[in-house]
Design an enzyme around this catalytic site. Structure first.
Site, PDB file in Angstrom:
ATOM      1  N   ASN A 174       0.868  -1.166   0.000  1.00  0.00           N
ATOM      2  CA  ASN A 174       0.000   0.000   0.000  1.00  0.00           C
ATOM      3  C   ASN A 174       0.912   1.225   0.000  1.00  0.00           C
ATOM      4  O   ASN A 174       1.505   1.568   1.014  1.00  0.00           O
ATOM      5  CB  ASN A 174      -0.884  -0.044   1.244  1.00  0.00           C
ATOM      6  CG  ASN A 174      -1.848   1.132   1.299  1.00  0.00           C
ATOM      7  OD1 ASN A 174      -1.786   2.035   0.471  1.00  0.00           O
ATOM      8  ND2 ASN A 174      -2.731   1.110   2.285  1.00  0.00           N
ATOM      9  N   ARG A 257      -2.696  -2.187  -3.313  1.00  0.00           N
ATOM     10  CA  ARG A 257      -3.908  -1.401  -3.090  1.00  0.00           C
ATOM     11  C   ARG A 257      -3.872  -0.217  -4.067  1.00  0.00           C
ATOM     12  O   ARG A 257      -2.878   0.521  -4.114  1.00  0.00           O
ATOM     13  CB  ARG A 257      -3.945  -0.885  -1.667  1.00  0.00           C
ATOM     14  CG  ARG A 257      -5.100   0.052  -1.473  1.00  0.00           C
ATOM     15  CD  ARG A 257      -5.068   0.723  -0.137  1.00  0.00           C
ATOM     16  NE  ARG A 257      -6.267   1.530   0.001  1.00  0.00           N
ATOM     17  CZ  ARG A 257      -6.258   2.712   0.597  1.00  0.00           C
ATOM     18  NH1 ARG A 257      -5.159   3.211   1.100  1.00  0.00           N
ATOM     19  NH2 ARG A 257      -7.372   3.404   0.699  1.00  0.00           N
ATOM     20  N   HIS A 350     -13.380   2.463   0.257  1.00  0.00           N
ATOM     21  CA  HIS A 350     -13.356   1.454   1.331  1.00  0.00           C
ATOM     22  C   HIS A 350     -13.979   0.147   0.866  1.00  0.00           C
ATOM     23  O   HIS A 350     -14.373  -0.681   1.688  1.00  0.00           O
ATOM     24  CB  HIS A 350     -14.131   1.902   2.590  1.00  0.00           C
ATOM     25  CG  HIS A 350     -13.487   3.026   3.346  1.00  0.00           C
ATOM     26  ND1 HIS A 350     -14.237   3.973   3.986  1.00  0.00           N
ATOM     27  CD2 HIS A 350     -12.207   3.336   3.576  1.00  0.00           C
ATOM     28  CE1 HIS A 350     -13.426   4.836   4.586  1.00  0.00           C
ATOM     29  NE2 HIS A 350     -12.174   4.467   4.338  1.00  0.00           N
ATOM     30  N   LEU A 379     -15.802   2.895  10.192  1.00  0.00           N
ATOM     31  CA  LEU A 379     -15.613   4.144  10.921  1.00  0.00           C
ATOM     32  C   LEU A 379     -14.171   4.278  11.372  1.00  0.00           C
ATOM     33  O   LEU A 379     -13.820   3.940  12.503  1.00  0.00           O
ATOM     34  CB  LEU A 379     -16.559   4.191  12.132  1.00  0.00           C
ATOM     35  CG  LEU A 379     -18.036   3.837  11.872  1.00  0.00           C
ATOM     36  CD1 LEU A 379     -18.830   3.830  13.169  1.00  0.00           C
ATOM     37  CD2 LEU A 379     -18.645   4.819  10.875  1.00  0.00           C
ATOM     38  N   GLY A 380     -13.323   4.708  10.481  1.00  0.00           N
ATOM     39  CA  GLY A 380     -11.921   4.974  10.849  1.00  0.00           C
ATOM     40  C   GLY A 380     -11.724   6.467  10.828  1.00  0.00           C
ATOM     41  O   GLY A 380     -12.662   7.230  11.095  1.00  0.00           O
ATOM     42  N   ASN A 381     -10.513   6.894  10.503  1.00  0.00           N
ATOM     43  CA  ASN A 381     -10.276   8.311  10.337  1.00  0.00           C
ATOM     44  C   ASN A 381     -11.109   8.825   9.168  1.00  0.00           C
ATOM     45  O   ASN A 381     -11.726   9.867   9.228  1.00  0.00           O
ATOM     46  CB  ASN A 381      -8.786   8.520  10.081  1.00  0.00           C
ATOM     47  CG  ASN A 381      -8.276   9.639  10.918  1.00  0.00           C
ATOM     48  OD1 ASN A 381      -9.023  10.544  11.298  1.00  0.00           O
ATOM     49  ND2 ASN A 381      -6.994   9.598  11.186  1.00  0.00           N
ATOM     50  N   GLY A 382     -11.101   8.037   8.104  1.00  0.00           N
ATOM     51  CA  GLY A 382     -12.055   8.244   7.019  1.00  0.00           C
ATOM     52  C   GLY A 382     -13.218   7.307   7.323  1.00  0.00           C
ATOM     53  O   GLY A 382     -12.992   6.224   7.859  1.00  0.00           O
ATOM     54  N   ARG A 411     -12.579  15.371   7.612  1.00  0.00           N
ATOM     55  CA  ARG A 411     -13.386  15.698   6.427  1.00  0.00           C
ATOM     56  C   ARG A 411     -14.817  16.019   6.835  1.00  0.00           C
ATOM     57  O   ARG A 411     -15.352  15.398   7.752  1.00  0.00           O
ATOM     58  CB  ARG A 411     -13.406  14.523   5.447  1.00  0.00           C
ATOM     59  CG  ARG A 411     -12.053  14.196   4.886  1.00  0.00           C
ATOM     60  CD  ARG A 411     -12.202  13.158   3.777  1.00  0.00           C
ATOM     61  NE  ARG A 411     -10.937  12.540   3.525  1.00  0.00           N
ATOM     62  CZ  ARG A 411     -10.710  11.217   3.553  1.00  0.00           C
ATOM     63  NH1 ARG A 411     -11.700  10.396   3.804  1.00  0.00           N
ATOM     64  NH2 ARG A 411      -9.520  10.752   3.314  1.00  0.00           N
ATOM     65  N   MET A 453     -11.219  10.367  17.792  1.00  0.00           N
ATOM     66  CA  MET A 453     -12.476  10.181  18.525  1.00  0.00           C
ATOM     67  C   MET A 453     -12.229   9.918  20.015  1.00  0.00           C
ATOM     68  O   MET A 453     -13.032  10.329  20.858  1.00  0.00           O
ATOM     69  CB  MET A 453     -13.280   9.045  17.891  1.00  0.00           C
ATOM     70  CG  MET A 453     -14.641   8.843  18.479  1.00  0.00           C
ATOM     71  SD  MET A 453     -15.696  10.289  18.374  1.00  0.00           S
ATOM     72  CE  MET A 453     -16.616   9.961  16.904  1.00  0.00           C
ATOM     73  N   ARG A 454     -11.108   9.238  20.353  1.00  0.00           N
ATOM     74  CA  ARG A 454     -10.849   8.969  21.783  1.00  0.00           C
ATOM     75  C   ARG A 454     -10.735  10.267  22.569  1.00  0.00           C
ATOM     76  O   ARG A 454     -11.335  10.437  23.632  1.00  0.00           O
ATOM     77  CB  ARG A 454      -9.538   8.182  21.941  1.00  0.00           C
ATOM     78  CG  ARG A 454      -9.675   6.728  21.624  1.00  0.00           C
ATOM     79  CD  ARG A 454      -8.343   6.086  21.457  1.00  0.00           C
ATOM     80  NE  ARG A 454      -7.699   6.582  20.249  1.00  0.00           N
ATOM     81  CZ  ARG A 454      -6.750   5.941  19.596  1.00  0.00           C
ATOM     82  NH1 ARG A 454      -6.293   4.795  20.049  1.00  0.00           N
ATOM     83  NH2 ARG A 454      -6.210   6.446  18.517  1.00  0.00           N
ATOM     84  N   GLU A 503     -14.654  -0.555  15.719  1.00  0.00           N
ATOM     85  CA  GLU A 503     -14.182  -1.729  16.474  1.00  0.00           C
ATOM     86  C   GLU A 503     -13.998  -1.429  17.951  1.00  0.00           C
ATOM     87  O   GLU A 503     -14.183  -2.301  18.790  1.00  0.00           O
ATOM     88  CB  GLU A 503     -12.819  -2.192  15.919  1.00  0.00           C
ATOM     89  CG  GLU A 503     -12.919  -2.823  14.560  1.00  0.00           C
ATOM     90  CD  GLU A 503     -11.573  -2.868  13.841  1.00  0.00           C
ATOM     91  OE1 GLU A 503     -10.531  -2.954  14.521  1.00  0.00           O
ATOM     92  OE2 GLU A 503     -11.573  -2.799  12.606  1.00  0.00           O
ATOM     93  N   GLU A 557      -8.095  -5.095   5.453  1.00  0.00           N
ATOM     94  CA  GLU A 557      -7.949  -4.833   4.023  1.00  0.00           C
ATOM     95  C   GLU A 557      -6.820  -5.660   3.415  1.00  0.00           C
ATOM     96  O   GLU A 557      -6.933  -6.158   2.305  1.00  0.00           O
ATOM     97  CB  GLU A 557      -7.596  -3.369   3.867  1.00  0.00           C
ATOM     98  CG  GLU A 557      -8.353  -2.681   2.813  1.00  0.00           C
ATOM     99  CD  GLU A 557      -8.170  -1.188   2.928  1.00  0.00           C
ATOM    100  OE1 GLU A 557      -7.162  -0.719   3.503  1.00  0.00           O
ATOM    101  OE2 GLU A 557      -9.049  -0.488   2.435  1.00  0.00           O
TER     102      GLU A 557
HETATM  103  P1  ADP Z   1      -7.672   4.847   9.294  1.00  0.00           P
HETATM  104  O1  ADP Z   1      -8.972   5.253   8.736  1.00  0.00           O
HETATM  105  O2  ADP Z   1      -6.676   5.952   9.353  1.00  0.00           O
HETATM  106  O3  ADP Z   1      -7.145   3.552   8.785  1.00  0.00           O
HETATM  107  P2  ADP Z   1      -8.437   3.464  11.768  1.00  0.00           P
HETATM  108  O4  ADP Z   1      -9.398   2.543  11.161  1.00  0.00           O
HETATM  109  O5  ADP Z   1      -7.246   2.909  12.436  1.00  0.00           O
HETATM  110  O6  ADP Z   1      -7.950   4.632  10.797  1.00  0.00           O
HETATM  111  O7  ADP Z   1      -9.234   4.365  12.791  1.00  0.00           O
HETATM  112  C1  ADP Z   1      -8.585   5.401  13.464  1.00  0.00           C
HETATM  113  C2  ADP Z   1      -9.544   6.133  14.347  1.00  0.00           C
HETATM  114  O8  ADP Z   1     -10.172   5.218  15.257  1.00  0.00           O
HETATM  115  C3  ADP Z   1      -8.813   7.122  15.225  1.00  0.00           C
HETATM  116  O9  ADP Z   1      -8.873   8.388  14.649  1.00  0.00           O
HETATM  117  C4  ADP Z   1      -9.564   7.088  16.515  1.00  0.00           C
HETATM  118  O10 ADP Z   1     -10.376   8.245  16.539  1.00  0.00           O
HETATM  119  C5  ADP Z   1     -10.490   5.904  16.439  1.00  0.00           C
HETATM  120  N1  ADP Z   1     -10.364   5.056  17.649  1.00  0.00           N
HETATM  121  C6  ADP Z   1      -9.452   4.096  17.896  1.00  0.00           C
HETATM  122  N2  ADP Z   1      -9.688   3.521  19.114  1.00  0.00           N
HETATM  123  C7  ADP Z   1     -10.769   4.145  19.648  1.00  0.00           C
HETATM  124  C8  ADP Z   1     -11.513   4.024  20.869  1.00  0.00           C
HETATM  125  N3  ADP Z   1     -11.198   3.134  21.815  1.00  0.00           N
HETATM  126  N4  ADP Z   1     -12.569   4.844  21.041  1.00  0.00           N
HETATM  127  C9  ADP Z   1     -12.926   5.743  20.105  1.00  0.00           C
HETATM  128  N5  ADP Z   1     -12.261   5.897  18.948  1.00  0.00           N
HETATM  129  C10 ADP Z   1     -11.203   5.125  18.693  1.00  0.00           C
END
Ligand code: ADP
Length: 780
Positions: A174, A257, A350, A379-382, A411, A453-454, A503, A557
């Site tokens: 990637n 990728r 995605h 639900l990641g950064n994106g 975003r 988000m944390r 997750e 992925e």
């Molecule tokens: P990417 O989209 O960059 O691959 P990930 O799927 O790893 O990212 O997701 C990253 C995001 O997940 C972080 O920005 C964080 O906000 C969120 N995250 C990770 N662990 C937790 C948690 N325990 N509670 C809330 N949000 C979390």
């Protein structure tokens, strides 16, 4: 044992030439087994064709309680395993030795290649498959055993590479604008052998993190450019202390990728010069990603010349979305009127992970993905959400770019385009607006604190009002999309949370599901709070009575890219092997299917009167099917269609097939489905001379498909349920992708298109078609 003499003496292999026998024998193994020992276990993927040399074995079909339904004795020269090779479904019965036995296991690819080249042998094997398929169709209990064999297969979608014939090492790459992420998979190992990340390439702060099954290290290393990054990776992979291989060319294949495949790539593609050019043409759609993905492809070609490589696109999974989901409501003539690209439409992203989690969910639920309606929340950064109807993405929240849809880390997601115009008119430059919406918005913009988000949840807990609003907005928008997609799908079987937030955050999952009980989503507070997913695992967090399963699946992925790589390369091999004379000459007649109705006995009696039978008007090419004199009226909320023909024979369920244009006239929304797949399909009223029937479901828009016999399938190198692309031949060939293959001994070779498709491409019933390629198969 003189294997050649033995095979020549058997019914099935006596026609093979000396060199064909040599090829087959070289690839096969001879195994021994004791009485009582299993040669084949129900549920295992069909990897081999077996030939019994000496001894005796028994094929046992048992029901769920262990009672025998059917058994057969196999003796010297008999073959078994051919049904799984034809259908792609796992083995449906145990095969157990009853005497000390010896057998040949011929890998399925080798077997297909040899058989395809020999018409006499092909004919004999096709006759055997025909016999067994007929046997299966005529015995309901046996048919049920075949259908349920998938449940006994722990890996029905090959996510753990269980179809691999021999262990293979696959490197997944990637390549981003300043990073190189890589994972090395061994198909015989459940976890990647090694994973690495080289970040901040071209800066003074570059570093290399490597995690292998032996140890984990992070080095600050000078990595000025991509060529150096690839050398770094090669050194790490072959390093004697942390590495996983002794030499770089132990790698069998590479999966890349690639972010954007536009509407060109509907599937993963084996890399060729033409594919590279296709990826290059998509650069304007993803200027920040595709050039670097491409740089990775080209660099790896230098490092591993001659090894198979595959591009796996983030957009591919969504390329069968209907027009109403992928079009923006703007001019259809942008090129002509405004002289700009007409690529402005929704593509979605995605896709690799949305597809992965849907297959993981189906595996967990022990159901076929082709009978499920799934909503996947990545639900990641994106972040994006996807509506998956029977395995096909029918809508997703990201659009032409990853900016549309949910609120994300930085975003903005959905925004009135008028706001952009306002910003531009207010003096911001295009670059500034780009930066604002992509990098300074979302959670970061709303809170002014962070995109993580944390941190935002912590701030909200400590009373920060902006953080509370950001969390509420994030969940509100997601909830709105879930309910919208429930409407799109006509109901949901499973809701899946995946990626960083999905997750890990029970708080977000809980907030999102709260208030959705009315659509059948009930979360278990306890299970939600306890859920901890590791890669390869799944947790169920719905409450016991919830109609809809709520699942948490760890995103993976990389594993999906490795699987796609294996599959795309295998499909390419099949394509090369298919008999050249078949590919060149055998043309498929096209049949244009107008609206028609298949009735079940009960509905037929209600509509036409007790004791009536169907009268033949004219025979169809498919045996046993004819168009009947009887017609009825379809009555929808907005209109009627009269004189719709009934097609014989009567079936177990009533099914109405109409075109998109007719759906519009009737005022209903029918899903595109394979015949017989009616769950959640549209409702309608049928009016006949003797009465009317209100169907709760049963109306579909038939998915394009090809009917063929086992012999046709063998000669094309195709399997039941494969998805292929075809060219309808004419002055200018018209290409159709996503054509579903159905194999049955009673079928006659024919491509079925619906009237809308045929009209829009000016195709007549006299046309013929040719298969171009296998796009995908459910199981390799
Ligand atoms: P990417 O989209 O960059 O691959 P990930 O799927 O790893 O990212 O997701 C990253 C995001 O997940 C972080 O920005 C964080 O906000 C969120 N995250 C990770 N662990 C937790 C948690 N325990 N509670 C809330 N949000 C979390």
């Amino acid at each position: 044992m003189d294997l050649k003499a033995f095979l020549t003496s058997t019914h099935y292999f006596s026609d093979l030439s000396d060199s064909e026998l040599n090829t087959l024998i070289e690839a096969s193994t001879v195994e021994e087994c004791r009485p009582g020992q299993k040669i084949v276990s129900r549920g295992q993927p069909g990897r081999f064709l077996f030939v019994l040399i000496t001894g005796k074995a028994e094929v046992n079909f048992t029901d769920t309680l262990g009672a025998k339904l059917f058994s057969a004795t196999l003796k010297s020269g008999d073959v078994f395993g051919e049904m799984s090779i034809m259908t792609g479904e796992p083995e449906a019965a145990d095969v157990v030795a009853v005497e000390p036995s010896q057998y040949i296991a011929a890998p399925r690819d080798m077997f297909s290649q040899v058989i395809v080249g020999n018409p006499a042998a092909l004919h004999k094997i096709a006759a055997l498959i025909t016999k067994r398929m007929t046997q299966k169709e005529q015995n309901e209990a046996l048919l049920a055993q075949y259908k349920s064999s998938r449940q006994d297969n722990p890996d029905p979608y090959d996510l753990n590479f269980s179809s691999a014939l021999k262990p293979a090492k696959i490197l997944v790459i990637n390549c981003g604008s300043s990073s190189l992420k890589y994972s090395l998979f061994d198909t015989s190992n459940p976890t990647p052998l090694i994973e690495g990340l080289i970040e901040k390439i071209g800066t003074n702060a570059s570093y290399h993190k490597v995690k292998s099954q032996k140890s984990e290290i992070k080095n600050e290393t000078a990595v000025p450019d991509f060529p150096k990054a690839f050398l770094e990776m090669e050194t790490a992979l072959t390093d004697s202390t942390i590495g996983a291989i002794a030499a770089f060319d132990e790698i069998d294949a590479v999966g890349h990728r690639v972010v954007h495949g536009g509407d060109k790539f509907k599937n993963s593609a084996v890399i060729t010069d033409e594919v590279i050019e296709g990826i290059r043409q998509c650069i304007p759609l993803a200027p920040l990603h595709n050039p670097y993905n491409l740089a990775g492809v080209e660099e790896m070609r230098k490092h591993l010349p001659g090894k198979g490589a595959v591009a796996v696109f983030d957009t591919a999974f969504h390329q069968n979305m209907p027009e109403s989901a992928y079009l923006y409501a703007i001019s259809r003539d942008l090129g002509q009127i405004y002289h700009v690209s007409e690529n402005i439409r929704r593509y979605g992203f995605h896709g690799t992970n949305h597809n992965y989690v849907s297959l993981t969910a189906a595996t967990y639920l022990k159901r076929s993905v082709r009978e499920l309606r799934i909503i996947s929340c990545h639900l990641g950064n994106g972040a994006s959400i996807c509506a998956i109807d029977h395995g096909t993405s029918v809508d997703t929240s990201m659009g032409m770019t990853p900016l549309e849809g949910l609120a994300m880390g930085t975003r903005c997601g959905d925004i009135d385009p008028g706001a952009l115009i306002y910003l531009l008119n207010s003096g911001l430059s295009v670059k500034e607006v780009d930066n604002l919406l992509n990098k300074e918005s979302g959670l970061k913009g709303l809170t002014g604190l962070s995109n993580d988000m944390r941190e935002i949840l912590d701030a909200a807990d400590s009373g920060n009002d902006r953080a509370k609003t950001a969390v509420s907005l994030f969940c509100y928008r997601l909830k709105k999309y879930i309910a919208a997609y429930a409407a799109v799908l006509g109901g949901i079987d499973a809701l899946v949370f995946t990626a960083g937030i999905g997750e890990n955050s029970a708080a977000i999952r809980g907030r999102v599901c709260h208030g959705l009980e009315n659509i059948g989503l009930v979360i278990s507070k306890e299970a939600n709070e306890k859920a901890k997913v590791k890669r390869g695992h799944i947790e169920e967090i719905s409450a016991a009575g919830s109609q809809i399963k709520i699942l948490v699946v760890a995103a993976d992925e990389e594993r999906m890219i490795a699987r796609e790589t294996l599959h795309a390369l295998n499909i390419a091999k099949v394509r090369e092997a298919a008999a050249p004379e078949v590919k060149a000459k055998r043309q498929i007649p096209v049949y244009i299917t107008g609206h028609h109705v298949h009735l079940c006995e009960k509905d037929f009696a209600t509509l036409f009167g007790e004791g009536k039978t169907l009268t033949k008007k004219h025979q169809l090419r498919q045996q046993l099917s004819f168009v009947a004199e009887e017609t009825l009226t379809l009555s929808g909320p907005l209109g009627k269609i009269e004189n719709v023909r009934v097609v014989a024979p009567l079936k177990t369920e009533t099914q109405v097939e109409i075109s998109r244009t007719e759906e519009f006239k009737l005022g209903i929304d029918a899903p595109v489905r394979v015949s017989g797949d009616l769950e959640g399909s549209a409702s309608i009223t049928l009016e006949g001379p003797a009465g009317s029937v209100k169907l709760e479901s049963g109306v579909i828009c038939a998915r394009r498909h090809i009917h063929m016999t086992p012999a046709d399938a063998l000669s094309y190198g195709i399997r039941d349920h494969d998805i292929v692309s075809v060219a309808v031949l004419g002055r200018k060939d018209v290409v159709f992708s996503d054509v579903f293959v159905r194999v049955n001994p009673n079928y006659t070779l024919e491509l079925h298109l619906d009237t809308d498709e045929a009209n829009s491409a000016a195709i007549s019933d006299a046309a013929t078609a040719r298969i171009l390629e296998i796009q995908s198969r459910a199981f390799i």
